[in-house]
Design a protein around this motif. Sequence first.
Motif, mmCIF file in Angstrom:
data_model
loop_
_atom_site.group_PDB
_atom_site.id
_atom_site.type_symbol
_atom_site.label_atom_id
_atom_site.label_comp_id
_atom_site.label_asym_id
_atom_site.label_seq_id
_atom_site.Cartn_x
_atom_site.Cartn_y
_atom_site.Cartn_z
ATOM 1 N N ASN A 89 40.995 43.724 47.482
ATOM 2 C CA ASN A 89 40.674 44.365 46.502
ATOM 3 C C ASN A 89 41.161 45.586 46.371
ATOM 4 O O ASN A 89 41.184 46.132 45.041
ATOM 5 N N ASP A 90 41.408 46.371 47.121
ATOM 6 C CA ASP A 90 42.130 47.767 47.039
ATOM 7 C C ASP A 90 43.579 47.626 46.319
ATOM 8 O O ASP A 90 43.706 48.379 45.424
ATOM 9 N N ILE A 91 44.326 46.461 46.589
ATOM 10 C CA ILE A 91 45.591 46.314 45.965
ATOM 11 C C ILE A 91 45.253 45.979 44.200
ATOM 12 O O ILE A 91 46.062 46.442 43.708
ATOM 13 N N ALA A 92 44.414 45.097 44.066
ATOM 14 C CA ALA A 92 44.197 44.695 42.792
ATOM 15 C C ALA A 92 43.034 45.683 41.963
ATOM 16 O O ALA A 92 43.199 45.608 40.802
ATOM 17 N N SER A 93 42.589 46.719 42.648
ATOM 18 C CA SER A 93 41.760 47.906 42.012
ATOM 19 C C SER A 93 40.651 47.077 41.545
ATOM 20 O O SER A 93 40.235 47.497 40.409
ATOM 21 N N MET A 94 40.098 45.955 41.989
ATOM 22 C CA MET A 94 38.983 45.180 41.471
ATOM 23 C C MET A 94 38.647 44.131 42.565
ATOM 24 O O MET A 94 39.246 43.795 43.631
ATOM 25 N N GLU A 95 37.572 43.367 42.342
ATOM 26 C CA GLU A 95 37.132 42.202 43.220
ATOM 27 C C GLU A 95 37.791 41.127 42.636
ATOM 28 O O GLU A 95 38.088 40.718 41.654
ATOM 29 N N VAL A 96 38.604 40.505 43.712
ATOM 30 C CA VAL A 96 39.741 39.436 43.344
ATOM 31 C C VAL A 96 38.886 38.055 43.565
ATOM 32 O O VAL A 96 39.677 37.149 43.042
ATOM 33 N N ARG A 97 37.749 37.980 44.306
ATOM 34 C CA ARG A 97 37.239 36.572 43.991
ATOM 35 C C ARG A 97 37.065 35.985 42.983
ATOM 36 O O ARG A 97 36.287 36.477 41.593
ATOM 37 N N GLY A 98 37.650 34.779 42.770
ATOM 38 C CA GLY A 98 37.608 33.978 41.500
ATOM 39 C C GLY A 98 38.846 33.941 40.723
ATOM 40 O O GLY A 98 39.276 33.076 39.930
ATOM 41 N N MET A 99 39.693 34.962 40.957
ATOM 42 C CA MET A 99 40.985 35.340 40.425
ATOM 43 C C MET A 99 42.049 34.129 40.958
ATOM 44 O O MET A 99 41.877 33.885 41.783
ATOM 45 N N PRO A 100 42.978 33.892 40.170
ATOM 46 C CA PRO A 100 44.201 33.114 40.779
ATOM 47 C C PRO A 100 44.918 33.891 41.531
ATOM 48 O O PRO A 100 45.352 35.185 41.133
ATOM 49 N N LEU A 101 45.703 33.312 42.673
ATOM 50 C CA LEU A 101 46.416 33.824 43.353
ATOM 51 C C LEU A 101 47.784 34.510 42.517
ATOM 52 O O LEU A 101 48.396 35.705 42.813
ATOM 53 N N THR A 102 48.193 33.813 41.367
ATOM 54 C CA THR A 102 49.267 34.313 40.518
ATOM 55 C C THR A 102 48.843 35.787 39.945
ATOM 56 O O THR A 102 49.768 36.428 39.377
ATOM 57 N N ALA A 103 47.739 36.340 40.029
ATOM 58 C CA ALA A 103 47.366 37.518 39.408
ATOM 59 C C ALA A 103 48.103 38.617 40.165
ATOM 60 O O ALA A 103 48.084 39.639 39.723
ATOM 61 N N PHE A 104 48.477 38.210 41.425
ATOM 62 C CA PHE A 104 49.015 39.483 42.336
ATOM 63 C C PHE A 104 50.626 39.368 42.154
ATOM 64 O O PHE A 104 51.444 40.221 42.615
ATOM 65 N N PHE A 105 50.973 38.675 41.127
ATOM 66 C CA PHE A 105 52.659 38.422 41.073
ATOM 67 C C PHE A 105 53.028 38.817 39.585
ATOM 68 O O PHE A 105 52.186 38.748 38.622
ATOM 69 N N THR A 106 54.159 39.167 39.561
ATOM 70 C CA THR A 106 54.670 39.746 38.268
ATOM 71 C C THR A 106 55.106 38.283 37.405
ATOM 72 O O THR A 106 55.261 37.098 37.802
ATOM 73 N N THR A 107 55.350 38.487 36.241
ATOM 74 C CA THR A 107 55.591 37.248 35.437
ATOM 75 C C THR A 107 56.912 36.481 35.556
ATOM 76 O O THR A 107 57.092 35.241 36.118
ATOM 77 N N GLN A 108 57.842 37.357 36.365
ATOM 78 C CA GLN A 108 59.208 36.531 36.861
ATOM 79 C C GLN A 108 58.756 35.756 37.969
ATOM 80 O O GLN A 108 59.746 34.898 38.480
ATOM 81 N N SER A 109 57.670 36.109 38.946
ATOM 82 C CA SER A 109 57.521 35.621 40.260
ATOM 83 C C SER A 109 56.634 34.689 40.165
ATOM 84 O O SER A 109 56.260 33.679 41.153
ATOM 85 N N ARG A 110 55.669 34.370 39.144
ATOM 86 C CA ARG A 110 54.734 33.359 39.246
ATOM 87 C C ARG A 110 55.195 31.777 39.084
ATOM 88 O O ARG A 110 54.359 31.369 39.808
ATOM 89 N N ALA A 111 56.272 31.435 38.439
ATOM 90 C CA ALA A 111 56.771 30.164 38.699
ATOM 91 C C ALA A 111 56.966 29.875 40.177
ATOM 92 O O ALA A 111 56.727 28.735 40.602
ATOM 93 N N GLU A 112 57.613 30.864 40.775
ATOM 94 C CA GLU A 112 57.928 30.442 42.362
ATOM 95 C C GLU A 112 56.779 30.469 43.212
ATOM 96 O O GLU A 112 56.868 29.673 44.023
ATOM 97 N N ILE A 113 55.767 31.353 42.941
ATOM 98 C CA ILE A 113 54.695 31.232 43.762
ATOM 99 C C ILE A 113 53.688 29.937 43.505
ATOM 100 O O ILE A 113 53.283 29.345 44.492
ATOM 101 N N SER A 114 53.760 29.547 42.252
ATOM 102 C CA SER A 114 53.079 28.187 41.871
ATOM 103 C C SER A 114 53.871 26.983 42.532
ATOM 104 O O SER A 114 53.364 26.047 43.273
ATOM 105 N N ALA A 115 55.175 27.021 42.708
ATOM 106 C CA ALA A 115 55.960 26.030 43.047
ATOM 107 C C ALA A 115 55.706 26.133 44.701
ATOM 108 O O ALA A 115 55.608 25.061 45.452
ATOM 109 N N THR A 116 55.710 27.179 45.326
ATOM 110 C CA THR A 116 55.369 27.465 46.729
ATOM 111 C C THR A 116 54.026 26.884 47.121
ATOM 112 O O THR A 116 53.826 26.084 48.108
ATOM 113 N N LEU A 117 52.827 27.199 46.324
ATOM 114 C CA LEU A 117 51.779 26.512 46.532
ATOM 115 C C LEU A 117 51.549 24.955 46.497
ATOM 116 O O LEU A 117 51.053 24.392 47.299
ATOM 117 N N GLU A 118 52.269 24.547 45.738
ATOM 118 C CA GLU A 118 52.411 22.830 45.763
ATOM 119 C C GLU A 118 53.114 22.312 46.938
ATOM 120 O O GLU A 118 52.672 21.309 47.293
#
Length: 229
Positions: A89-118
Amino acid sequence: MRTFFNNRSKAQSGNVVSMDGFRAGPSLSPIRQAEAYWTALRAEKSAGGVPFRSDIDPRGLENILEYSFILERIAPGIARFRLAGNHLNDIASMEVRGMPLTAFFTTQSRAEISATLEHIFDTPAVAELRLSREKKFGRATLEARMLLLPLKSDFGDVSRVLGVLVADGTPDKGAIRFDILGSELRALSGEPGGQKRPNQSQAIAEQNSVRTPEHIACSHLNLVASNDP
């Protein structure tokens, strides 16, 4: 943090895998503590398989709850926070419950984290990532580590994750998004069975800019064979 996790039943609430056997001293990081706890669950509760989400007990992670989180798979390549510690929550400066994990990543890294999750859900596998805050003028470097450990729902499908995120330093005001510097994937069925990859998020983003997460998972990762009520 009393409601961070729920036990499967009152009858099982006393059957807790303790971390005491793994605490070798203050230098043992939250990442290693979480992995040791999850590994102990595999041995004691799951006969070497993937532990259930409901096997997780907060008393086994009491020293690292602020860094810990639970993810739920909601679509291919997408997982949302069901529960999360205060460090996130401190890193995001907000309550993160309900948010997607990709919200913690830059646009350039979101495809990679999505592939990693799969890869985590489908193989299944453990993923460990080395992260760095996106570069902006006047902002100091902030590096972080993330560990993602697969879990089963009570229906038996691998659709949950026990995760830990630890940033090296104190986040400043404003939401932080990370680039992926490198990652390691370790298939549960193989020894060592893992893949070590340098940062490829920019290339993935360019190659898969119009692809769905299913296509990203298939094209980027060579998969290793092998709803909370």
